[in-house]
Scaffold this motif. Structure first.
Motif, PDB file in Angstrom:
ATOM      1  N   ASN A 103       0.817  -1.217   0.000  1.00  0.00           N
ATOM      2  CA  ASN A 103       0.000   0.000   0.000  1.00  0.00           C
ATOM      3  C   ASN A 103       0.851   1.267   0.000  1.00  0.00           C
ATOM      4  O   ASN A 103       0.359   2.347  -0.340  1.00  0.00           O
ATOM      5  CB  ASN A 103      -0.908   0.062   1.228  1.00  0.00           C
ATOM      6  CG  ASN A 103      -1.828  -1.119   1.408  1.00  0.00           C
ATOM      7  OD1 ASN A 103      -2.357  -1.319   2.501  1.00  0.00           O
ATOM      8  ND2 ASN A 103      -2.042  -1.935   0.383  1.00  0.00           N
ATOM      9  N   ASP A 104       2.135   1.142   0.408  1.00  0.00           N
ATOM     10  CA  ASP A 104       3.010   2.310   0.525  1.00  0.00           C
ATOM     11  C   ASP A 104       3.801   2.593  -0.740  1.00  0.00           C
ATOM     12  O   ASP A 104       4.528   3.590  -0.796  1.00  0.00           O
ATOM     13  CB  ASP A 104       3.978   2.113   1.691  1.00  0.00           C
ATOM     14  CG  ASP A 104       3.262   1.964   3.028  1.00  0.00           C
ATOM     15  OD1 ASP A 104       2.223   2.630   3.212  1.00  0.00           O
ATOM     16  OD2 ASP A 104       3.724   1.171   3.867  1.00  0.00           O
ATOM     17  N   ASP A 105       3.670   1.750  -1.745  1.00  0.00           N
ATOM     18  CA  ASP A 105       4.380   1.966  -3.012  1.00  0.00           C
ATOM     19  C   ASP A 105       3.886   3.278  -3.628  1.00  0.00           C
ATOM     20  O   ASP A 105       2.691   3.442  -3.867  1.00  0.00           O
ATOM     21  CB  ASP A 105       4.093   0.796  -3.948  1.00  0.00           C
ATOM     22  CG  ASP A 105       4.817   0.898  -5.278  1.00  0.00           C
ATOM     23  OD1 ASP A 105       5.290   1.991  -5.634  1.00  0.00           O
ATOM     24  OD2 ASP A 105       4.900  -0.128  -5.978  1.00  0.00           O
ATOM     25  N   PRO A 106       4.784   4.225  -3.880  1.00  0.00           N
ATOM     26  CA  PRO A 106       4.319   5.521  -4.411  1.00  0.00           C
ATOM     27  C   PRO A 106       3.648   5.429  -5.772  1.00  0.00           C
ATOM     28  O   PRO A 106       2.923   6.357  -6.161  1.00  0.00           O
ATOM     29  CB  PRO A 106       5.604   6.358  -4.477  1.00  0.00           C
ATOM     30  CG  PRO A 106       6.719   5.362  -4.473  1.00  0.00           C
ATOM     31  CD  PRO A 106       6.232   4.198  -3.663  1.00  0.00           C
ATOM     32  N   ASP A 107       3.883   4.328  -6.516  1.00  0.00           N
ATOM     33  CA  ASP A 107       3.260   4.171  -7.831  1.00  0.00           C
ATOM     34  C   ASP A 107       1.922   3.443  -7.770  1.00  0.00           C
ATOM     35  O   ASP A 107       1.253   3.314  -8.801  1.00  0.00           O
ATOM     36  CB  ASP A 107       4.200   3.399  -8.771  1.00  0.00           C
ATOM     37  CG  ASP A 107       5.447   4.188  -9.121  1.00  0.00           C
ATOM     38  OD1 ASP A 107       5.350   5.426  -9.209  1.00  0.00           O
ATOM     39  OD2 ASP A 107       6.510   3.568  -9.289  1.00  0.00           O
ATOM     40  N   CYS A 108       1.548   2.955  -6.594  1.00  0.00           N
ATOM     41  CA  CYS A 108       0.308   2.175  -6.530  1.00  0.00           C
ATOM     42  C   CYS A 108      -0.895   3.109  -6.545  1.00  0.00           C
ATOM     43  O   CYS A 108      -0.818   4.292  -6.198  1.00  0.00           O
ATOM     44  CB  CYS A 108       0.296   1.249  -5.324  1.00  0.00           C
ATOM     45  SG  CYS A 108      -0.104   2.032  -3.735  1.00  0.00           S
ATOM     46  N   PHE A 109      -2.014   2.557  -6.939  1.00  0.00           N
ATOM     47  CA  PHE A 109      -3.244   3.339  -7.109  1.00  0.00           C
ATOM     48  C   PHE A 109      -3.690   3.970  -5.797  1.00  0.00           C
ATOM     49  O   PHE A 109      -4.191   5.099  -5.777  1.00  0.00           O
ATOM     50  CB  PHE A 109      -4.327   2.428  -7.684  1.00  0.00           C
ATOM     51  CG  PHE A 109      -5.580   3.124  -8.126  1.00  0.00           C
ATOM     52  CD1 PHE A 109      -5.542   4.323  -8.818  1.00  0.00           C
ATOM     53  CD2 PHE A 109      -6.820   2.557  -7.874  1.00  0.00           C
ATOM     54  CE1 PHE A 109      -6.703   4.955  -9.237  1.00  0.00           C
ATOM     55  CE2 PHE A 109      -7.990   3.168  -8.289  1.00  0.00           C
ATOM     56  CZ  PHE A 109      -7.927   4.377  -8.965  1.00  0.00           C
ATOM     57  N   TRP A 110      -3.505   3.265  -4.692  1.00  0.00           N
ATOM     58  CA  TRP A 110      -3.930   3.749  -3.385  1.00  0.00           C
ATOM     59  C   TRP A 110      -3.249   5.065  -3.026  1.00  0.00           C
ATOM     60  O   TRP A 110      -3.822   5.897  -2.323  1.00  0.00           O
ATOM     61  CB  TRP A 110      -3.623   2.680  -2.343  1.00  0.00           C
ATOM     62  CG  TRP A 110      -4.019   2.963  -0.931  1.00  0.00           C
ATOM     63  CD1 TRP A 110      -3.195   3.043   0.150  1.00  0.00           C
ATOM     64  CD2 TRP A 110      -5.345   3.158  -0.419  1.00  0.00           C
ATOM     65  NE1 TRP A 110      -3.916   3.276   1.300  1.00  0.00           N
ATOM     66  CE2 TRP A 110      -5.241   3.348   0.975  1.00  0.00           C
ATOM     67  CE3 TRP A 110      -6.620   3.194  -1.008  1.00  0.00           C
ATOM     68  CZ2 TRP A 110      -6.346   3.576   1.797  1.00  0.00           C
ATOM     69  CZ3 TRP A 110      -7.726   3.422  -0.186  1.00  0.00           C
ATOM     70  CH2 TRP A 110      -7.587   3.610   1.185  1.00  0.00           C
ATOM     71  N   GLN A 111      -2.028   5.260  -3.514  1.00  0.00           N
ATOM     72  CA  GLN A 111      -1.259   6.460  -3.193  1.00  0.00           C
ATOM     73  C   GLN A 111      -1.521   7.620  -4.157  1.00  0.00           C
ATOM     74  O   GLN A 111      -1.004   8.713  -3.962  1.00  0.00           O
ATOM     75  CB  GLN A 111       0.235   6.132  -3.183  1.00  0.00           C
ATOM     76  CG  GLN A 111       0.665   5.230  -2.039  1.00  0.00           C
ATOM     77  CD  GLN A 111       0.509   5.879  -0.679  1.00  0.00           C
ATOM     78  OE1 GLN A 111       0.603   7.098  -0.550  1.00  0.00           O
ATOM     79  NE2 GLN A 111       0.243   5.081   0.343  1.00  0.00           N
TER      80      GLN A 111
END
Length: 288
Positions: A103-111
């Motif tokens: 969830n903390d990946d800066p490229d993920c949709f959540w971010q």
């Protein structure tokens, strides 16, 4: 300006396979009836679990590329030709399940910043001018971060598009009435010895189950049951469909009912008079 079809339906989903599970019969029905059915998928599900052992080597971008091919095949089964990736292929990656380091990946949709992520969806809305938009509720149906974010982005895009010149007349959230889910699971438990699955899931495992009175609309897609089952089978990395097409399982091998009547809650726009609507376009026919 190119003339648009009289009826235009836009669906916003988080990953490949969500559209077929939630709305496959609806999409097939309206496509067969000549409506313009457009799908926006927000990620390629790069962190999804893989069912077939021979495909479990696929991870990350390679899995996303494979799932995009599955999505293309599934949409062909449903007769849907307008399929778009939010912001383009690879713009937003799968965020993984809630609470994981993914969830903390800066490229993920959540971010993603919601307004930034909504911008290309606003462009799609302004170009297609859909009378109906379908997405998830504010919990994403079951709490997955990408589903929650898809809800946020879709609802924000509706607001921004209205400011820019097109107010979507009707917005629906995916739903399943509790009584229907309970009856379907009772049937599965009776049939379990003859199913290719180990156990039956619980009603709480089905996204979007709510009390019956919240259901505003039910779409009879039984004539398109085979198309929905075929579309779900096309998503072979994520779904196993029983041979009779009446149930399926995800990677947990827990049987769930495959619904061919699909249910919705109208959250924006005017409900058609009478009881439950039987047409998503009820009351907006002729809206140009």
């Amino acid at each position: 300006m190119t003339e648009l079809p009289a009826r235009r339906l836009l669906l916003v989903h988080a990953h490949p396979d969500d559209e077929s599970i939630n709305n496959g019969a609806t999409m097939a029905r309206y496509a067969a009836e000549g409506a313009h059915v457009a799908l926006v998928t927000c990620t390629l599900g790069e962190r999804g679990e893989v069912i077939p052992p021979e495909l479990r080597h696929l991870t990350g971008a390679a899995l996303g590329e494979y799932r995009l091919r599955e999505l293309t095949a599934a949409m062909a089964d449903l007769g849907v030709t307008d399929v778009r990736l939010l912001g383009g292929v690879g713009r937003h990656t799968d965020s993984g399940m809630m609470g994981l380091p993914d969830n903390d990946d800066p490229d993920c949709f959540w971010q993603a910043d919601v307004d930034t992520a909504a911008a290309p969806l606003v462009e799609t809305i302004l170009a297609l001018r859909p009378q109906v938009l379908v997405t998830y509720d504010d919990d994403g149906g079951y709490g997955h971060p990408d589903h929650i974010q898809a809800h946020r982005v879709a609802m924000r895009a509706v607001e921004l598009a209205a400011d820019a010149g097109w107010s979507v007349p009707k917005v629906y959230w995916n739903r399943v009435p509790r009584s229907v889910a309970e009856a379907a699971f009772a049937r599965l438990r009776e049939e379990l010895p003859g199913l290719p699955f180990t156990r039956v899931a619980a009603v709480t495992d089905v996204p979007g189950v709510v009390d019956d009175e919240r259901i505003t609309t039910e779409i009879d897609g039984t004539a398109h049951a085979a198309a929905k089952a075929a579309a779900m089978r096309a998503h072979a990395t994520q779904i196993e469909v029983a041979p009779d097409g009446r149930s399926f399982a995800l990677s947990n091998e827990l049987a769930q009912p495959l619904f061919t009547t699909e249910y919705y809650e109208l959250v924006r726009g005017d409900r058609a008079p009478g009881g439950r609507e039987s047409d998503l376009f009820a009351g907006v026919e002729g809206v140009a």
